[in-house]
Design an enzyme around this catalytic site. Structure first.
Site, PDB file in Angstrom:
ATOM      1  N   ALA A  67     -65.859  51.757  20.935  1.00  0.00           N
ATOM      2  CA  ALA A  67     -65.287  52.018  22.255  1.00  0.00           C
ATOM      3  C   ALA A  67     -65.579  50.812  23.134  1.00  0.00           C
ATOM      4  O   ALA A  67     -66.472  50.020  22.826  1.00  0.00           O
ATOM      5  CB  ALA A  67     -65.931  53.266  22.842  1.00  0.00           C
ATOM      6  N   GLY A 106     -66.726  53.795  17.569  1.00  0.00           N
ATOM      7  CA  GLY A 106     -65.407  54.442  17.623  1.00  0.00           C
ATOM      8  C   GLY A 106     -64.442  53.856  16.608  1.00  0.00           C
ATOM      9  O   GLY A 106     -63.527  54.548  16.138  1.00  0.00           O
ATOM     10  N   GLU A 109     -65.114  55.632  13.533  1.00  0.00           N
ATOM     11  CA  GLU A 109     -64.662  57.022  13.730  1.00  0.00           C
ATOM     12  C   GLU A 109     -63.146  57.132  13.518  1.00  0.00           C
ATOM     13  O   GLU A 109     -62.660  58.123  12.963  1.00  0.00           O
ATOM     14  CB  GLU A 109     -65.084  57.513  15.112  1.00  0.00           C
ATOM     15  CG  GLU A 109     -66.596  57.721  15.236  1.00  0.00           C
ATOM     16  CD  GLU A 109     -67.021  58.090  16.634  1.00  0.00           C
ATOM     17  OE1 GLU A 109     -67.662  59.153  16.790  1.00  0.00           O
ATOM     18  OE2 GLU A 109     -66.709  57.327  17.579  1.00  0.00           O
ATOM     19  N   GLU A 129     -74.184  53.357  17.944  1.00  0.00           N
ATOM     20  CA  GLU A 129     -74.269  53.916  19.305  1.00  0.00           C
ATOM     21  C   GLU A 129     -75.723  54.139  19.737  1.00  0.00           C
ATOM     22  O   GLU A 129     -76.076  53.920  20.898  1.00  0.00           O
ATOM     23  CB  GLU A 129     -73.531  55.262  19.359  1.00  0.00           C
ATOM     24  CG  GLU A 129     -72.012  55.167  19.352  1.00  0.00           C
ATOM     25  CD  GLU A 129     -71.411  55.104  17.962  1.00  0.00           C
ATOM     26  OE1 GLU A 129     -70.199  55.332  17.827  1.00  0.00           O
ATOM     27  OE2 GLU A 129     -72.141  54.789  16.998  1.00  0.00           O
TER      28      GLU A 129
HETATM   29  N1  T1G Z   1     -66.978  46.775  23.987  1.00  0.00           N
HETATM   30  C1  T1G Z   1     -66.709  45.748  24.829  1.00  0.00           C
HETATM   31  N2  T1G Z   1     -67.068  44.435  24.606  1.00  0.00           N
HETATM   32  C2  T1G Z   1     -67.710  44.196  23.466  1.00  0.00           C
HETATM   33  C3  T1G Z   1     -68.035  45.220  22.532  1.00  0.00           C
HETATM   34  C4  T1G Z   1     -67.627  46.559  22.830  1.00  0.00           C
HETATM   35  N3  T1G Z   1     -67.856  47.581  22.010  1.00  0.00           N
HETATM   36  N4  T1G Z   1     -68.708  44.653  21.507  1.00  0.00           N
HETATM   37  C5  T1G Z   1     -68.797  43.330  21.789  1.00  0.00           C
HETATM   38  N5  T1G Z   1     -68.208  43.049  22.946  1.00  0.00           N
HETATM   39  C6  T1G Z   1     -68.081  41.729  23.584  1.00  0.00           C
HETATM   40  C7  T1G Z   1     -69.448  41.118  23.937  1.00  0.00           C
HETATM   41  O1  T1G Z   1     -69.895  41.582  25.164  1.00  0.00           O
HETATM   42  C8  T1G Z   1     -69.110  39.628  23.950  1.00  0.00           C
HETATM   43  O2  T1G Z   1     -68.485  39.366  25.165  1.00  0.00           O
HETATM   44  C9  T1G Z   1     -68.068  39.500  22.851  1.00  0.00           C
HETATM   45  O3  T1G Z   1     -67.544  40.832  22.630  1.00  0.00           O
HETATM   46  C10 T1G Z   1     -68.640  39.017  21.546  1.00  0.00           C
HETATM   47  O4  T1G Z   1     -69.741  39.833  21.207  1.00  0.00           O
HETATM   48  C11 T1G Z   1     -67.066  56.900  21.061  1.00  0.00           C
HETATM   49  C12 T1G Z   1     -69.392  55.852  22.213  1.00  0.00           C
HETATM   50  C13 T1G Z   1     -69.332  43.461  17.330  1.00  0.00           C
HETATM   51  C14 T1G Z   1     -71.322  42.960  16.007  1.00  0.00           C
HETATM   52  O5  T1G Z   1     -72.216  49.208  19.766  1.00  0.00           O
HETATM   53  O6  T1G Z   1     -72.717  44.931  18.017  1.00  0.00           O
HETATM   54  O7  T1G Z   1     -68.047  53.363  20.086  1.00  0.00           O
HETATM   55  O8  T1G Z   1     -70.150  37.838  26.101  1.00  0.00           O
HETATM   56  O9  T1G Z   1     -71.480  38.035  21.392  1.00  0.00           O
HETATM   57  O10 T1G Z   1     -72.691  38.358  17.861  1.00  0.00           O
HETATM   58  O11 T1G Z   1     -68.581  56.965  19.386  1.00  0.00           O
HETATM   59  O12 T1G Z   1     -70.891  42.529  19.642  1.00  0.00           O
HETATM   60  O13 T1G Z   1     -68.159  36.945  24.995  1.00  0.00           O
HETATM   61  O14 T1G Z   1     -67.955  38.156  27.184  1.00  0.00           O
HETATM   62  O15 T1G Z   1     -72.039  40.294  20.433  1.00  0.00           O
HETATM   63  O16 T1G Z   1     -70.401  38.210  16.795  1.00  0.00           O
HETATM   64  C15 T1G Z   1     -70.262  51.093  19.621  1.00  0.00           C
HETATM   65  C16 T1G Z   1     -71.383  46.488  19.908  1.00  0.00           C
HETATM   66  C17 T1G Z   1     -69.764  51.268  21.012  1.00  0.00           C
HETATM   67  C18 T1G Z   1     -70.909  47.432  18.906  1.00  0.00           C
HETATM   68  C19 T1G Z   1     -70.188  41.150  17.336  1.00  0.00           C
HETATM   69  N6  T1G Z   1     -70.145  49.701  19.232  1.00  0.00           N
HETATM   70  N7  T1G Z   1     -71.082  45.107  19.572  1.00  0.00           N
HETATM   71  O17 T1G Z   1     -71.372  40.432  17.455  1.00  0.00           O
HETATM   72  O18 T1G Z   1     -70.563  38.686  19.173  1.00  0.00           O
HETATM   73  S1  T1G Z   1     -70.050  52.920  21.559  1.00  0.00           S
HETATM   74  C20 T1G Z   1     -71.146  48.859  19.345  1.00  0.00           C
HETATM   75  C21 T1G Z   1     -71.816  44.435  18.654  1.00  0.00           C
HETATM   76  C22 T1G Z   1     -68.874  53.852  20.762  1.00  0.00           C
HETATM   77  C23 T1G Z   1     -67.961  56.075  20.214  1.00  0.00           C
HETATM   78  C24 T1G Z   1     -69.025  55.326  20.928  1.00  0.00           C
HETATM   79  C25 T1G Z   1     -71.482  42.984  18.477  1.00  0.00           C
HETATM   80  C26 T1G Z   1     -70.554  42.683  17.282  1.00  0.00           C
HETATM   81  P1  T1G Z   1     -68.704  38.021  25.880  1.00  0.00           P
HETATM   82  P2  T1G Z   1     -71.068  39.202  20.574  1.00  0.00           P
HETATM   83  P3  T1G Z   1     -71.298  38.835  17.755  1.00  0.00           P
END
Ligand code: T1G
Length: 696
Positions: A67, A106, A109, A129
């Protein structure tokens, strides 16, 4: 047919297969426009009888990474992710998810609600998450256990780790792993299905049987490993719930819990840190297009404890390393010690002797600086003495190539003085590792006034490459981490003079969430080390600090800590700290000598004095520009000094209390302990009067 259903989703028809491609850089987060586009794609698919199968795939570096975190805390825009996923589940024609990169949260999911999942060989999948203080809210809880079983699903959800494509296939999460082009493989897979039109619904699958005893043992294990974190415990409750609750009802409970957690203080703190860690990589006055220098070969000068750990970091990341020492004997010892660092991995079976031999071939040792002529970066880790380091810098300047970077691992010395000792000060910076360097995540990169922007960009990129959390700081004694830590240590010592006991102070700080209290930590580090560090800085101390020499008295009494079986505590075989009346006596004598009479000290006073002294110092650091953002300070303390991540870091924590309250408390302790220790920093005065927080 080539069509757009939103600015981020496009559709292409290949025979009976409809291909929906999402392109929402940088990580295809499931933002509103993506959800709108995918719902429209599903609509189109359901209405078009000639379309027999749908492939959902993403362009760019990854399948959906979850998400959109930036939308959390905002009013929810329809369609919700859950709605899209329910539609996918109800679809009566096969939908295939084609995953590459990191299919997370998500994103996974969505795949779980598809009929089939195929993945690129190097794809990784997970429900992270919990690392954001959240839990899956759109089917991860109710679907994953049905596919891979409760034990594996529980681990993935409660820990938030990732698994590879082949492991996912072996667990039944993925139907096919593709080494070739994923898009065409997905279309082939879909075409094979188009003829049979077989739909599979994960929601129809029964929950596989499992040993229910696992739930409580997992609760205990998680409580130990994730002290104070609520989401992992709730994950076990939700998994338990879904094993005994009908699918639709369980999915509703899952969603409601996720919504609740989104507004929880712990999730706000962890999401703050997620953003702060990424912001810390964006360097002030270094243009974003500044290209880091190419670093292929690394030198480390000084085969001591820090030098060995630093060399291991680079070797672990695949860099050839040349370790320079004054004698062959010291280098042989260092090589043996570095090998020993992998003892645990060998014992756990996560590394073989052959792999270790292979890795050690990257490490070369020499007593001659000439060996450094071709390196791109040198980390200097010799003893913490300005004259010694200055001599090393002069010798390095004589052998290094023009664009080689000299990074000092000093923790207290003046970086400008060291830069002046080099022939090219623009190539000098600090890379301050923390002991043990091959384990500690934090890397305090230090900019000097003349450091070139590309050198700053390079040490940040290298920091990421060796698996560290690099944070750039400026010139100041002790930089950020140690400078703030010294204020906490000061207050801990003063509290002993005022009447507290080591146990009481340690209990309050470990109760707050630190992994260990300051006095148990001192016993681990050794009183001789603590006394040496104190005496190196005594000139800059106040009169009370100078005479608060409890550390010296313990060291003089041979109470060096764990290594002598006695320090602030007594230690038996089990190495558990025992209270020692001899320390109470030593403190009573010290108080009498110093004219202090012990008074009742509340736990609240201990916590406030220790933590607010740090926050006040951090405000001065920000005012001086020795740290660029309050978030950087939060990242430093949570990734390097055990500040509990679910409390967001000292600056985030202070904002939760309210800066006006922080100022009020500082004024109060100014009266109790002294203005020179607690006078509110100018920044705190300003923020309090403007009713703002550090992060506003
Ligand atoms: N949403 C928005 N922006 C995101 C994002 C996300 N989920 N994930 C990464 N970014 C942005 C980050 O801020 C950065 O921005 C750029 O992407 C590159 O990221 C309903 C509730 C995917 C493994 O927890 O673990 O789904 O700084 O520097 O090292 O059940 O990002 O360039 O402006 O980290 O290559 C669950 C979180 C959400 C994954 C990539 N998902 N992201 O790592 O690059 S909750 C997560 C990561 C959810 C549902 C629920 C990592 C990555 P900027 P980066 P990276």
């Amino acid at each position: 047919m080539n069509d757009e259903t939103s600015e981020t989703v496009s559709l292409v028809r290949v025979g009976p297969v409809l291909v929906a491609t999402v392109d929402n850089p940088p990580v295809n987060a499931l933002s509103h426009s993506v959800r709108v586009g995918l719902v429209a794609a599903l609509q189109r698919f359901e209405e078009d009888v000639d379309c027999k199968a749908l492939v959902i795939r993403c362009d760019g570096r990854t399948f959906f990474a979850g998400a959109d975190i930036r939308e959390f805390g905002q009013p929810v825009k329809e369609p919700r992710l859950g709605e899209l996923i329910d539609r996918l589940d109800r679809c009566d024609k096969p939908v295939i998810a084609a995953m590459h990169g990191t299919a997370l949260g998500g994103g996974l999911e969505i795949a779980l609600a598809c009929s089939y999942r195929i993945a690129a060989l190097d794809a990784r999948m997970g429900l992270p998450e919990v690392k954001l203080g959240l839990l899956p809210g759109s089917g991860g809880i109710v679907r994953l256990p049905r596919l891979i079983g409760v034990p594996d699903a529980l681990t993935m959800i409660a820990e938030g780790g990732q698994i590879g494509a082949e492991a996912a296939r072996d667990k039944g999460l993925v139907d096919e792993v593709v080494a070739s082009d994923l898009r065409s493989a997905a279309i082939d897979f879909a075409q094979r299905l188009a003829d049979v039109g077989a739909v599979r619904r994960t929601s129809d699958l029964p929950v596989p049987a499992f040993d229910e005893g696992l739930l409580d043992s997992k609760r205990a294990e998680l409580a130990k490993r994730h002290k104070g974190l609520k989401a992992p415990q709730i994950a076990v409750d939700l998994i338990e719930m879904m094993t005994v609750t009908p699918f639709v009802e369980a999915a509703a409970k899952e969603y409601a819990t996720c919504r609740e957690l989104i507004s929880s203080p712990q999730s706000k703190a962890l999401r703050h840190l997620f953003a702060a860690e990424r912001a810390a990589l964006k360097l002030e006055d270094v243009p974003t297009d500044t290209k880091p220098r190419d670093v292929r070969k690394v030198g480390v000068v000084g085969p001591g404890v820090m030098g060995r750990g630093i060399a291991a970091c680079f070797v672990d990341a695949g860099f050839p390393v040349i370790l320079v020492g004054r004698s062959a004997e010291s280098l042989t010892k260092a090589q043996a010690a570095i090998r020993k660092l992998y003892g645990g991995s060998i014992k756990r079976g996560s590394m073989t002797e052959a792999q270790l031999d292979e890795r050690m071939t990257l490490l070369e040792t020499t007593t001659s600086y000439d060996g450094l002529a071709n390196v791109d970066l040198v980390v200097e880790a010799v003893t913490e003495n300005l004259d010694v380091k200055t001599e090393v810098f002069a010798r390095l300047s004589a052998v290094l190539k023009a664009n080689a970077i000299i990074a000092t691992n000093t923790s207290f010395l003046d970086i400008e003085a060291l830069a002046s000792a080099a022939s090219r000060p623009e190539n000098v910076a600090g890379m301050h590792f923390f002991n043990p360097a091959n384990v500690m995540k934090l890397l305090e990169n230090v900019r000097a006034v003349r450091t070139a922007p590309e050198v700053l960009a390079t040490i940040t990129a290298v920091g990421k490459k060796i698996g560290k959390v690099p944070v750039m700081v400026g010139r100041s004694e002790g930089f950020v981490a140690n400078r703030m830590l010294s204020k906490r240590s000061r207050e801990a010592q003063f509290l002993l003079e005022d009447g507290a006991t080591p146990r009481q102070v340690d209990k309050v700080l470990s109760g707050f969430g630190f992994p260990i209290g300051p006095f148990a930590l001192a016993d681990l580090a050794g009183m001789d080390v603590m006394a040496a560090a104190r005496n190196a800085r005594i000139a800059g101390m106040t009169l009370r600090e100078q005479s608060c020499n409890i550390v010296d008295k313990l060291a003089a009494a041979g109470r060096l800590g764990q290594k002598t079986g006695a320090g602030y505590y007594l230690y038996g075989e089990d190495r558990k700290p025992q209270d020692d009346p001899a320390v109470d006596q030593l403190l009573a004598t010290h108080r009498a000598e110093r004219g202090f009479s012990a008074r009742e000290i509340s736990d609240e006073e201990i916590l406030e004095r220790c933590l607010l002294a740090m926050v006040n110092e951090a405000a001065k650091i920000l005012d001086e520009g020795a740290a660029a953002r309050p978030g950087d300070i939060d990242v430093i303390w949570t990734s390097g000094f055990g500040w509990p991540s679910h409390l967001g870091g000292p600056m985030f924590w202070a904002d939760q209390i309210g800066i006006a309250n922080v100022k009020e408390a500082l004024d109060r302790y100014s009266r109790i302990v002294g203005e020179e220790y607690f006078k509110p920093a100018a920044l705190i005065e300003r923020l309090a009067s403007e009713r703002r927080g550090f992060h506003d």
